[in-house]
Design a protein around this motif. Structure first.
Motif, PDB file in Angstrom:
ATOM      1  N   GLY A   1       1.262  26.516 -55.083  1.00 16.53           N
ATOM      2  CA  GLY A   1       2.052  27.370 -54.203  1.00 16.53           C
ATOM      3  C   GLY A   1       1.705  28.839 -54.252  1.00 16.53           C
ATOM      4  N   VAL A   2       0.672  29.213 -54.986  1.00 18.05           N
ATOM      5  CA  VAL A   2       0.271  30.617 -55.073  1.00 18.05           C
ATOM      6  C   VAL A   2      -1.086  30.764 -54.376  1.00 18.05           C
ATOM      7  N   PRO A   3      -1.175  31.609 -53.350  1.00 21.16           N
ATOM      8  CA  PRO A   3      -2.451  31.787 -52.661  1.00 21.16           C
ATOM      9  C   PRO A   3      -3.520  32.377 -53.590  1.00 21.16           C
ATOM     10  N   MET A   4      -4.756  31.960 -53.393  1.00 19.82           N
ATOM     11  CA  MET A   4      -5.860  32.427 -54.241  1.00 19.82           C
ATOM     12  C   MET A   4      -6.011  33.946 -54.223  1.00 19.82           C
ATOM     13  N   ARG A   5      -5.725  34.578 -53.109  1.00 20.99           N
ATOM     14  CA  ARG A   5      -5.905  36.038 -53.033  1.00 20.99           C
ATOM     15  C   ARG A   5      -4.912  36.796 -53.916  1.00 20.99           C
ATOM     16  N   GLU A   6      -3.855  36.103 -54.355  1.00 32.12           N
ATOM     17  CA  GLU A   6      -2.823  36.745 -55.176  1.00 32.12           C
ATOM     18  C   GLU A   6      -2.900  36.359 -56.646  1.00 32.12           C
ATOM     19  N   ILE A   7      -3.934  35.668 -57.048  1.00 30.47           N
ATOM     20  CA  ILE A   7      -3.949  35.108 -58.394  1.00 30.47           C
ATOM     21  C   ILE A   7      -5.126  35.636 -59.209  1.00 30.47           C
ATOM     22  N   GLU A   8      -4.869  35.868 -60.487  1.00 31.21           N
ATOM     23  CA  GLU A   8      -5.948  36.236 -61.415  1.00 31.21           C
ATOM     24  C   GLU A   8      -6.563  34.959 -61.968  1.00 31.21           C
TER      25      GLU A   8
ATOM     26  N   GLN B   1     -13.970  26.665 -85.009  1.00 29.87           N
ATOM     27  CA  GLN B   1     -12.611  27.194 -85.026  1.00 29.87           C
ATOM     28  C   GLN B   1     -12.488  28.421 -84.121  1.00 29.87           C
ATOM     29  N   ARG B   2     -13.474  29.302 -84.155  1.00 31.27           N
ATOM     30  CA  ARG B   2     -13.448  30.480 -83.276  1.00 31.27           C
ATOM     31  C   ARG B   2     -13.478  30.067 -81.806  1.00 31.27           C
ATOM     32  N   ILE B   3     -14.306  29.084 -81.468  1.00 32.76           N
ATOM     33  CA  ILE B   3     -14.390  28.592 -80.088  1.00 32.76           C
ATOM     34  C   ILE B   3     -13.050  27.993 -79.668  1.00 32.76           C
ATOM     35  N   LEU B   4     -12.455  27.174 -80.536  1.00 35.09           N
ATOM     36  CA  LEU B   4     -11.187  26.518 -80.233  1.00 35.09           C
ATOM     37  C   LEU B   4     -10.059  27.530 -80.038  1.00 35.09           C
ATOM     38  N   TYR B   5      -9.968  28.515 -80.914  1.00 36.22           N
ATOM     39  CA  TYR B   5      -8.900  29.507 -80.780  1.00 36.22           C
ATOM     40  C   TYR B   5      -9.097  30.411 -79.576  1.00 36.22           C
ATOM     41  N   SER B   6     -10.347  30.628 -79.184  1.00 31.20           N
ATOM     42  CA  SER B   6     -10.609  31.364 -77.948  1.00 31.20           C
ATOM     43  C   SER B   6     -10.080  30.558 -76.753  1.00 31.20           C
ATOM     44  N   ALA B   7     -10.305  29.244 -76.776  1.00 29.59           N
ATOM     45  CA  ALA B   7      -9.789  28.368 -75.713  1.00 29.59           C
ATOM     46  C   ALA B   7      -8.263  28.394 -75.696  1.00 29.59           C
ATOM     47  N   TYR B   8      -7.637  28.300 -76.868  1.00 32.48           N
ATOM     48  CA  TYR B   8      -6.171  28.346 -76.946  1.00 32.48           C
ATOM     49  C   TYR B   8      -5.631  29.617 -76.297  1.00 32.48           C
ATOM     50  N   LYS B   9      -6.236  30.732 -76.643  1.00 34.44           N
ATOM     51  CA  LYS B   9      -5.760  32.021 -76.146  1.00 34.44           C
ATOM     52  C   LYS B   9      -5.860  32.098 -74.623  1.00 34.44           C
ATOM     53  N   LYS B  10      -6.985  31.642 -74.088  1.00 32.75           N
ATOM     54  CA  LYS B  10      -7.196  31.700 -72.635  1.00 32.75           C
ATOM     55  C   LYS B  10      -6.263  30.746 -71.897  1.00 32.75           C
ATOM     56  N   ILE B  11      -6.104  29.533 -72.410  1.00 31.55           N
ATOM     57  CA  ILE B  11      -5.235  28.548 -71.760  1.00 31.55           C
ATOM     58  C   ILE B  11      -3.778  29.017 -71.808  1.00 31.55           C
ATOM     59  N   ALA B  12      -3.347  29.529 -72.943  1.00 29.51           N
ATOM     60  CA  ALA B  12      -1.971  30.040 -73.063  1.00 29.51           C
ATOM     61  C   ALA B  12      -1.741  31.200 -72.103  1.00 29.51           C
ATOM     62  N   ASN B  13      -2.693  32.106 -72.003  1.00 30.10           N
ATOM     63  CA  ASN B  13      -2.594  33.241 -71.084  1.00 30.10           C
ATOM     64  C   ASN B  13      -2.422  32.750 -69.650  1.00 30.10           C
ATOM     65  N   ALA B  14      -3.229  31.769 -69.257  1.00 36.24           N
ATOM     66  CA  ALA B  14      -3.150  31.254 -67.893  1.00 36.24           C
ATOM     67  C   ALA B  14      -1.807  30.568 -67.633  1.00 36.24           C
ATOM     68  N   LEU B  15      -1.347  29.745 -68.571  1.00 32.80           N
ATOM     69  CA  LEU B  15      -0.089  29.019 -68.369  1.00 32.80           C
ATOM     70  C   LEU B  15       1.122  29.941 -68.355  1.00 32.80           C
ATOM     71  N   VAL B  16       1.169  30.863 -69.296  1.00 31.67           N
ATOM     72  CA  VAL B  16       2.336  31.743 -69.419  1.00 31.67           C
ATOM     73  C   VAL B  16       2.400  32.766 -68.284  1.00 31.67           C
ATOM     74  N   ASN B  17       1.233  33.272 -67.874  1.00 31.86           N
ATOM     75  CA  ASN B  17       1.201  34.337 -66.872  1.00 31.86           C
ATOM     76  C   ASN B  17       0.857  33.843 -65.467  1.00 31.86           C
ATOM     77  N   GLY B  18       0.797  32.541 -65.249  1.00 28.63           N
ATOM     78  CA  GLY B  18       0.572  31.990 -63.921  1.00 28.63           C
ATOM     79  C   GLY B  18      -0.798  32.306 -63.347  1.00 28.63           C
ATOM     80  N   LYS B  19      -1.834  32.202 -64.177  1.00 31.64           N
ATOM     81  CA  LYS B  19      -3.191  32.487 -63.725  1.00 31.64           C
ATOM     82  C   LYS B  19      -3.954  31.189 -63.504  1.00 31.64           C
ATOM     83  N   ALA B  20      -5.030  31.275 -62.742  1.00 34.28           N
ATOM     84  CA  ALA B  20      -5.893  30.115 -62.522  1.00 34.28           C
ATOM     85  C   ALA B  20      -6.864  29.989 -63.691  1.00 34.28           C
TER      86      ALA B  20
END
Length: 91
Positions: free
Chosen positions: A23-30, A67-86
């Motif tokens: 429901g969020v247009p691509m032009r409005e999403i990070e 572990q560094r790769i995995l935690y980088s993934a965690y951080k990015k996925i959490a950022n996207a889910l919490v802040n409504g990003k693609a």
């Protein structure tokens, strides 16, 4: 001069490489970019339930690098889910 990057073993080749909030247009999403390495680390840990040592061996990397790769993934996925990003998976 930086050290050359090692090639890690990545088995997963995603056919779907883009996820976005409904429901969020691509032009409005990070967009958060997730590398294939990060996706593979996440998949090995959470889909295949491997411990870090086993997953690191499968990716042919050290446990600390995994572990560094995995935690980088965690951080990015959490950022996207919490802040409504693609999420875009890049190669």
């Amino acid at each position: 001069m930086p050290r050359p990057r090692l090639h890690r073993k990545i088995i997963f080749n995603p056919h779907v490489t883009y996820f976005k909030p409904r429901g969020v247009p691509m032009r409005e999403i990070e967009v958060v970019e997730l590398t294939v390495e990060e996706m593979e680390a996440f998949r090995l840990r959470h889909v295949h339930d491997l411990e870090q040592t086993e997953a690191a061996e499968k990716m042919r990397t050290s446990q600390s690098t995994y572990q560094r790769i995995l935690y980088s993934a965690y951080k990015k996925i959490a950022n996207a889910l919490v802040n409504g990003k693609a999420i875009k998976i890049i190669k």
